[in-house]
Enzyme design. Structure first.
Site, PDB file in Angstrom:
ATOM      1  N   ASP A  35     -14.461  -3.666  -3.194  1.00  0.00           N
ATOM      2  CA  ASP A  35     -13.473  -3.021  -2.328  1.00  0.00           C
ATOM      3  C   ASP A  35     -12.393  -2.379  -3.195  1.00  0.00           C
ATOM      4  OD1 ASP A  35     -10.982  -2.928  -0.498  1.00  0.00           O
ATOM      5  OD2 ASP A  35     -12.588  -3.463   0.895  1.00  0.00           O
ATOM      6  N   ILE A  36     -11.895  -1.207  -2.768  1.00  0.00           N
ATOM      7  CA  ILE A  36     -10.876  -0.519  -3.568  1.00  0.00           C
ATOM      8  C   ILE A  36      -9.484  -1.126  -3.400  1.00  0.00           C
ATOM      9  CG2 ILE A  36     -12.130   1.664  -3.664  1.00  0.00           C
ATOM     10  CD1 ILE A  36     -10.158   2.707  -1.512  1.00  0.00           C
ATOM     11  N   ASN A  91     -15.042  -7.208  10.779  1.00  0.00           N
ATOM     12  CA  ASN A  91     -14.044  -6.748  11.741  1.00  0.00           C
ATOM     13  C   ASN A  91     -14.779  -5.936  12.796  1.00  0.00           C
ATOM     14  OD1 ASN A  91     -11.946  -7.847  10.173  1.00  0.00           O
ATOM     15  ND2 ASN A  91     -11.827  -6.008   8.942  1.00  0.00           N
ATOM     16  N   GLY A  97      -8.861  -4.829  13.366  1.00  0.00           N
ATOM     17  CA  GLY A  97      -8.649  -4.296  12.030  1.00  0.00           C
ATOM     18  C   GLY A  97      -9.745  -3.382  11.518  1.00  0.00           C
ATOM     19  N   GLN A  98     -10.768  -3.121  12.329  1.00  0.00           N
ATOM     20  CA  GLN A  98     -11.827  -2.225  11.868  1.00  0.00           C
ATOM     21  C   GLN A  98     -11.300  -0.791  11.845  1.00  0.00           C
ATOM     22  OE1 GLN A  98     -15.458  -2.222  14.206  1.00  0.00           O
ATOM     23  NE2 GLN A  98     -16.586  -1.137  12.628  1.00  0.00           N
ATOM     24  N   HIS A 104     -20.066  -3.171   8.540  1.00  0.00           N
ATOM     25  CA  HIS A 104     -19.890  -3.654   7.176  1.00  0.00           C
ATOM     26  C   HIS A 104     -19.212  -5.014   7.218  1.00  0.00           C
ATOM     27  CE1 HIS A 104     -16.071  -1.685   8.136  1.00  0.00           C
ATOM     28  NE2 HIS A 104     -15.499  -2.425   7.185  1.00  0.00           N
TER      29      HIS A 104
END
Length: 119
Positions: A35-36, A91, A97-98, A104
């Site tokens: 994750d970034i 999520n 929060g999606q 994913h």
């Protein structure tokens, strides 16, 4: 929804190597990458390469074998990066929060940072 039905999602673009990512695992149908904006010492996104399912509920109803493959990839990544201990967070819906409406999961291991797991 942040993605147009006619535009490839960011995850499809990562799978197609149009957007760089630190990929840690891949099968014919699933890809996993760091994750970034990590929320834990290990924070990996595990997703399907193709769009078609907005969230985990749609995936479970439409292709349970693909969901099982996604979870198996997550387990293998956790074995490699976190001694097998992990959280797997899906999520589902904007209120949860999606922000990317392409199924994913967030694989998290180690101490969580404060804040939501948007994505």
């Amino acid at each position: 929804m942040t993605e147009s039905a006619t535009e490839p999602t960011i995850f499809e673009r990562i799978a197609a190597r149009e957007i760089p990512a630190r990929i840690v695992a891949e099968t014919d149908r699933v890809i996993a990458f760091h994750d970034i904006a990590p929320k834990a010492p290990v924070h990996v996104v595990v997703t399907t390469k193709q769009a078609g399912y907005r969230d985990v509920v749609e995936l479970a109803e439409g292709d349970p074998a693909l969901l099982a493959e996604l979870v198996a990839v997550a387990r293998d990544v956790a074995d490699d990066l976190a001694d097998g201990d992990f959280r797997l967070v899906f999520n589902t819906g904007g209120g949860a929060g999606q922000t990317i409406f392409h199924v994913h999961a967030h694989l998290l291991a180690g101490r969580l940072e404060e804040g939501s797991l948007a994505g």
